[in-house]
Design an enzyme around this catalytic site. Structure first.
Site, PDB file in Angstrom:
ATOM      1  N   CYS A   2       0.847  -1.185   0.000  1.00  0.00           N
ATOM      2  CA  CYS A   2       0.000   0.000   0.000  1.00  0.00           C
ATOM      3  C   CYS A   2       0.883   1.235   0.000  1.00  0.00           C
ATOM      4  O   CYS A   2       1.952   1.250   0.581  1.00  0.00           O
ATOM      5  CB  CYS A   2      -0.945   0.091   1.203  1.00  0.00           C
ATOM      6  SG  CYS A   2      -2.034  -1.307   1.390  1.00  0.00           S
ATOM      7  N   ARG A  27       3.606  -0.274  -4.904  1.00  0.00           N
ATOM      8  CA  ARG A  27       3.390  -0.819  -3.562  1.00  0.00           C
ATOM      9  C   ARG A  27       2.063  -1.564  -3.440  1.00  0.00           C
ATOM     10  O   ARG A  27       1.790  -2.205  -2.429  1.00  0.00           O
ATOM     11  CB  ARG A  27       3.410   0.313  -2.525  1.00  0.00           C
ATOM     12  CG  ARG A  27       4.672   1.145  -2.556  1.00  0.00           C
ATOM     13  CD  ARG A  27       4.613   2.228  -1.516  1.00  0.00           C
ATOM     14  NE  ARG A  27       4.579   1.656  -0.189  1.00  0.00           N
ATOM     15  CZ  ARG A  27       5.642   1.293   0.495  1.00  0.00           C
ATOM     16  NH1 ARG A  27       6.834   1.463  -0.021  1.00  0.00           N
ATOM     17  NH2 ARG A  27       5.535   0.777   1.694  1.00  0.00           N
ATOM     18  N   TRP A  76      -2.952  -2.689  -1.586  1.00  0.00           N
ATOM     19  CA  TRP A  76      -2.685  -4.123  -1.790  1.00  0.00           C
ATOM     20  C   TRP A  76      -3.472  -4.811  -0.684  1.00  0.00           C
ATOM     21  O   TRP A  76      -3.113  -4.741   0.486  1.00  0.00           O
ATOM     22  CB  TRP A  76      -1.193  -4.411  -1.669  1.00  0.00           C
ATOM     23  CG  TRP A  76      -0.824  -5.821  -2.050  1.00  0.00           C
ATOM     24  CD1 TRP A  76      -0.550  -6.270  -3.305  1.00  0.00           C
ATOM     25  CD2 TRP A  76      -0.674  -6.948  -1.179  1.00  0.00           C
ATOM     26  NE1 TRP A  76      -0.246  -7.614  -3.270  1.00  0.00           N
ATOM     27  CE2 TRP A  76      -0.312  -8.056  -1.978  1.00  0.00           C
ATOM     28  CE3 TRP A  76      -0.822  -7.138   0.199  1.00  0.00           C
ATOM     29  CZ2 TRP A  76      -0.091  -9.319  -1.448  1.00  0.00           C
ATOM     30  CZ3 TRP A  76      -0.601  -8.395   0.723  1.00  0.00           C
ATOM     31  CH2 TRP A  76      -0.239  -9.483  -0.101  1.00  0.00           C
ATOM     32  N   ASN A 102      -1.118   2.018   5.815  1.00  0.00           N
ATOM     33  CA  ASN A 102      -0.300   0.956   5.235  1.00  0.00           C
ATOM     34  C   ASN A 102       0.174   0.110   6.409  1.00  0.00           C
ATOM     35  O   ASN A 102       0.767   0.633   7.350  1.00  0.00           O
ATOM     36  CB  ASN A 102       0.889   1.606   4.492  1.00  0.00           C
ATOM     37  CG  ASN A 102       2.007   0.639   4.141  1.00  0.00           C
ATOM     38  OD1 ASN A 102       3.144   1.041   4.025  1.00  0.00           O
ATOM     39  ND2 ASN A 102       1.709  -0.630   3.995  1.00  0.00           N
ATOM     40  N   GLY A 103      -0.118  -1.211   6.351  1.00  0.00           N
ATOM     41  CA  GLY A 103       0.285  -2.087   7.455  1.00  0.00           C
ATOM     42  C   GLY A 103      -0.873  -2.984   7.848  1.00  0.00           C
ATOM     43  O   GLY A 103      -1.859  -3.103   7.111  1.00  0.00           O
ATOM     44  N   GLU A 482      16.180 -17.829  -9.359  1.00  0.00           N
ATOM     45  CA  GLU A 482      15.846 -16.462  -9.742  1.00  0.00           C
ATOM     46  C   GLU A 482      15.214 -16.423 -11.145  1.00  0.00           C
ATOM     47  O   GLU A 482      14.238 -15.709 -11.379  1.00  0.00           O
ATOM     48  CB  GLU A 482      17.104 -15.586  -9.671  1.00  0.00           C
ATOM     49  CG  GLU A 482      16.913 -14.133 -10.077  1.00  0.00           C
ATOM     50  CD  GLU A 482      15.884 -13.360  -9.253  1.00  0.00           C
ATOM     51  OE1 GLU A 482      15.389 -13.895  -8.247  1.00  0.00           O
ATOM     52  OE2 GLU A 482      15.551 -12.235  -9.653  1.00  0.00           O
ATOM     53  N   LYS A 486      11.491 -14.988 -11.768  1.00  0.00           N
ATOM     54  CA  LYS A 486      11.294 -13.838 -12.673  1.00  0.00           C
ATOM     55  C   LYS A 486      10.198 -14.159 -13.675  1.00  0.00           C
ATOM     56  O   LYS A 486       9.295 -13.380 -13.904  1.00  0.00           O
ATOM     57  CB  LYS A 486      12.626 -13.589 -13.367  1.00  0.00           C
ATOM     58  CG  LYS A 486      13.071 -12.250 -13.689  1.00  0.00           C
ATOM     59  CD  LYS A 486      13.421 -11.266 -12.613  1.00  0.00           C
ATOM     60  CE  LYS A 486      12.660 -11.298 -11.378  1.00  0.00           C
ATOM     61  NZ  LYS A 486      13.174 -10.709 -10.203  1.00  0.00           N
ATOM     62  N   GLU A 489       6.618 -14.612 -11.977  1.00  0.00           N
ATOM     63  CA  GLU A 489       5.979 -13.439 -11.400  1.00  0.00           C
ATOM     64  C   GLU A 489       5.424 -12.485 -12.456  1.00  0.00           C
ATOM     65  O   GLU A 489       4.409 -11.863 -12.231  1.00  0.00           O
ATOM     66  CB  GLU A 489       6.834 -12.721 -10.343  1.00  0.00           C
ATOM     67  CG  GLU A 489       8.143 -12.154 -10.757  1.00  0.00           C
ATOM     68  CD  GLU A 489       8.982 -11.605  -9.585  1.00  0.00           C
ATOM     69  OE1 GLU A 489       8.458 -11.344  -8.499  1.00  0.00           O
ATOM     70  OE2 GLU A 489      10.197 -11.424  -9.786  1.00  0.00           O
ATOM     71  N   HIS A 505      14.509 -37.432  -9.226  1.00  0.00           N
ATOM     72  CA  HIS A 505      13.871 -37.997  -8.028  1.00  0.00           C
ATOM     73  C   HIS A 505      12.417 -37.570  -7.931  1.00  0.00           C
ATOM     74  O   HIS A 505      11.916 -37.295  -6.845  1.00  0.00           O
ATOM     75  CB  HIS A 505      14.659 -37.595  -6.780  1.00  0.00           C
ATOM     76  CG  HIS A 505      16.044 -38.136  -6.779  1.00  0.00           C
ATOM     77  ND1 HIS A 505      16.320 -39.476  -6.598  1.00  0.00           N
ATOM     78  CD2 HIS A 505      17.237 -37.540  -6.982  1.00  0.00           C
ATOM     79  CE1 HIS A 505      17.626 -39.671  -6.673  1.00  0.00           C
ATOM     80  NE2 HIS A 505      18.206 -38.514  -6.915  1.00  0.00           N
ATOM     81  N   LYS A 604       5.687  -4.515  -4.571  1.00  0.00           N
ATOM     82  CA  LYS A 604       7.140  -4.482  -4.491  1.00  0.00           C
ATOM     83  C   LYS A 604       7.644  -4.477  -3.052  1.00  0.00           C
ATOM     84  O   LYS A 604       8.616  -5.117  -2.713  1.00  0.00           O
ATOM     85  CB  LYS A 604       7.662  -3.242  -5.212  1.00  0.00           C
ATOM     86  CG  LYS A 604       9.178  -3.229  -5.254  1.00  0.00           C
ATOM     87  CD  LYS A 604       9.692  -2.432  -6.397  1.00  0.00           C
ATOM     88  CE  LYS A 604      11.168  -2.666  -6.598  1.00  0.00           C
ATOM     89  NZ  LYS A 604      11.459  -3.984  -7.154  1.00  0.00           N
TER      90      LYS A 604
HETATM   91  C1  G6P Z   1       8.775  -8.612  -3.091  1.00  0.00           C
HETATM   92  C2  G6P Z   1       9.340  -8.180  -4.424  1.00  0.00           C
HETATM   93  C3  G6P Z   1      10.590  -8.997  -4.746  1.00  0.00           C
HETATM   94  C4  G6P Z   1      11.602  -8.848  -3.630  1.00  0.00           C
HETATM   95  C5  G6P Z   1      11.008  -9.234  -2.275  1.00  0.00           C
HETATM   96  C6  G6P Z   1      11.917  -8.839  -1.131  1.00  0.00           C
HETATM   97  O1  G6P Z   1       8.253  -9.891  -3.173  1.00  0.00           O
HETATM   98  O2  G6P Z   1       8.378  -8.349  -5.449  1.00  0.00           O
HETATM   99  O3  G6P Z   1      11.154  -8.523  -5.962  1.00  0.00           O
HETATM  100  O4  G6P Z   1      12.707  -9.649  -3.906  1.00  0.00           O
HETATM  101  O5  G6P Z   1       9.770  -8.547  -2.060  1.00  0.00           O
HETATM  102  O6  G6P Z   1      11.962  -7.440  -1.069  1.00  0.00           O
HETATM  103  P1  G6P Z   1      13.168  -6.618  -0.509  1.00  0.00           P
HETATM  104  O7  G6P Z   1      12.748  -5.191  -0.649  1.00  0.00           O
HETATM  105  O8  G6P Z   1      13.329  -7.026   0.926  1.00  0.00           O
HETATM  106  O9  G6P Z   1      14.377  -6.945  -1.310  1.00  0.00           O
END
Ligand code: G6P
Length: 609
Positions: A2, A27, A76, A102-103, A482, A486, A489, A505, A604
């Site tokens: 948020c 956010r 969010w 936010n929270g 990763e 990527k 997501e 396995h 994010k």
């Molecule tokens: C969210 C983002 C990711 C990120 C993760 C951790 O899920 O979409 O891209 O890696 O949070 O965030 P941070 O700010 O702690 O790296």
């Protein structure tokens, strides 16, 4: 998660709030709203489910709502599905208070029951509405006192913006475990969850600490503690280039950020290389302290955790200290074996991720020394760590991280070399070789990026895939995680990452005719091993994309298609091999028409558990 903004000044508030929210949409973006006060029109609340653009269209970019004070929110959802009603601002029963939040208020049900018992009517399913209702309930003519009473009742995390119809020139704000800054203007002042929201208006800010209450008017900003005593805050000047938080001609922030990686790496590495040595001015760890480290624990979430996996291989190999990498949400609840002989390395782009912050606090409680790798200056994780190394990636806006991930990797390499050198584990030749590799890395990333058309071509053939598997061994396994994340997501294609030797396995049963398997093969000593795994999946019908370094042309006889990346030392190879994986995810998502910068259900900055 948020985003919140607030404005008090002489200009129409609504367009300013909407413009600010646009910069905070990363956010959260399932609904948005504003509350604006005008002497003639009173308190006007406008909310809309969906992305911010829905609200902007409804309000003709703010032209339809009068008033020079207001608060805004982009959501969010946590409590209650995305809907007009559950959107913020939330308003008290008699319309006196409007609140953006936010929270998460963890005890909101108890508080709600209490208020329902007093005959107060609730309209939404949110925890936030409880705050607005409590404010009105405790209000006896003094907003500050009501706010303090309410804060004493709240458990959980919050950044709040509050306006009250009785004080139409005052904006209140407070935070606990969720980010909030104050923007200082001339004849106008602002609050926001993050700097980009106010950057076009002012570069002078206050960073708030937990439970500092701010009262803003057009001409004054007062920061008070819970007892009402004034706190002198240090003004911070933001010197970012405004363009850093703009798309600058690119279609998506993600692509811009992918292309910015050479610069981000240069900015992160160069200031720390002096006369052929790594100089980490940022950290105060002494040789004696390093010699006493018995264990290193890397803690993070999401992609930052994948950096932690690379760190495990790298730090262990160079320092010979046992290293564990763990997701923060698991570590915090499992009574971890952490004490003063443990170095905890926390990795976070935002510096605000709730689980990572909680894990940091847990580690500190147990006596560990905390070194963090953070991108956002002055964030909570940076503030609470013993040492911080900043990744100078600049603002990262796309939800899927690219340049922050790459700069985190670079910092991990530097820490590994630095610690190994302090412990006398590196010969002068090895040290010099690592320094040369670090120096060349930005340029090599630039080189890897040049191959984007061939990746785009490959993506055009596979963007309709249903399942994609990523396999690799050792550092390539860490990188598979990763690459797979990527892709899923932003493109919503189901994908899994597997340690190449583990596939047989169980998961190999999922390989069918034509299933795409991305095999990472950048580690020389393991090249033949991974080729055996490639044969195994091909024998079951898989179509294999191999990613390797330029001299391993032999991959052509095993894989169906190959991407080559420049060669560096084994440890730093993930920084180059990640480039085709990022580009592949990007092009696949673009061809599917996905909302790349704001993928569904994600945000994010994850400031809830
Ligand atoms: C969210 C983002 C990711 C990120 C993760 C951790 O899920 O979409 O891209 O890696 O949070 O965030 P941070 O700010 O702690 O790296």
């Amino acid at each position: 998660m948020c985003g919140i903004v607030g404005y008090v000044g002489f200009d129409p508030a609504t367009p300013i709030l909407l413009k600010g929210l646009e910069k905070l949409e990363y956010r959260g973006y399932d609904s948005a709203g504003v509350a604006v006060y005008d002497e003639k029109d009173g308190l006007r609340i406008e909310k809309a489910k969906g992305k911010l653009r829905v609200l902007c269209e409804k309000l003709h970019d703010g032209k339809d709502v009068n008033g020079t004070i207001g608060i805004g929110h982009t959501r969010w959802a946590t409590h209650g599905a995305p809907s007009d009603i559950n959107s913020h601002p939330q308003v008290s029963d008699h319309g006196k208070f409007a609140v953006v939040h936010n929270g998460i208020i963890e005890n909101y049900l108890t508080l709600k029951e209490f208020l329902l018992g007093k005959g107060i009517t609730f309209v939404s399913e949110t925890d936030t509405e409880v705050i607005a209702q409590l404010l009105e309930y405790y209000y006896e003519g003094n907003i500050f006192s009501a706010l303090v009473k309410v804060l004493q009742k709240l458990e959980g995390s919050y950044a709040l913006g509050v306006i009250c119809t009785d004080a139409p020139n005052e904006l209140y704000a407070v935070r606990k475990d969720s980010p909030l800054i104050v923007g200082l203007g001339k004849g106008e002042n602002f609050i926001a969850s993050d700097v980009p929201a106010i950057l076009s208006k002012t570069r002078d800010i206050y960073r708030l600490k937990d439970q500092e209450i701010v009262k803003l008017t057009r001409n004054q900003v007062e920061v008070l503690n819970m007892d009402g005593a004034r706190i002198e805050k240090e003004k911070v000047h933001i010197d970012w280039d405004v363009n850093a938080a703009e798309k600058g001609g690119y279609e998506h922030f993600m692509f811009k950020e992918i292309m910015e990686q050479p610069k981000a790496l240069r900015d992160t590495i160069s200031p720390r290389l002096r006369d052929g040595r790594i100089v980490l001015d940022d950290i105060t760890l002494t040789r004696e302290q390093v010699e006493k480290i018995r264990r290193i624990c890397v803690v993070a979430c999401g992609s930052a955790y994948h950096v932690g996996m690379v760190a495990k291989y790298t730090l262990e190999k160079l320092t010979r200290i046992p290293v564990e990498a763990e997701v923060a949400s698991e570590l915090r609840y499992r009574d971890p074996i952490i004490d003063k002989s443990t170095l905890v390395i926390v990795v976070s782009q935002s510096g605000e991720t709730a689980d990572t912050l909680a894990a940091l606090r847990e580690a500190k409680k147990r006596g560990a020394r905390v070194l963090s790798i953070v991108n956002v200056v002055g964030s909570s994780i940076a503030n609470e760590s013993d040492d911080v190394i900043y990744t100078w990636a600049g603002p990262e806006i796309a939800v899927a991280t690219t340049k922050a991930y790459s700069t985190q990797l670079a910092v991990v390499y530097m820490i590994a070399i630095y610690l190994a050198d302090l412990l006398g584990k590196l010969s002068p030749e090895e040290y010099e070789n690592y320094i040369q590799c670090l120096q060349k890395l930005p340029e090599q990333v630039e080189d890897a990026l040049k191959d984007k058309e061939s990746i785009q071509y490959f993506a055009s053939k596979y963007f309709n895939a249903k399942d994609i598997f990523f396999i690799g061994r050792n550092l390539d396994y860490a990188l598979s995680m990763e690459g797979s994340l990527k892709l899923k997501e932003i493109s919503y294609i189901h994908s899994e990452a597997y340690a190449a030797g583990e596939l047989k396995h169980g998961t190999i049963s999922l390989i069918e005719n034509g299933t795409l398997v991305v095999a990472l093969a950048t580690i020389d000593s393991l090249f033949e091993k991974i080729m055996s795994n490639v044969k195994e999946v091909k024998a079951r019908g898989a179509y294999v994309l191999g990613v390797t370094t330029r001299e391993h042309t032999a991959i052509q006889s095993e894989a169906d298609y190959a991407f080559y990346v420049p060669k560096t030392c084994e440890m730093m190879q993930p920084s180059l091999a990640v480039i085709p994986l990022q580009l592949f995810a990007y092009y696949v998502a673009a061809m599917k028409g996905c909302d790349i910068d704001k993928p569904r259900n994600l945000a994010k900055s994850v400031t809830v558990e």
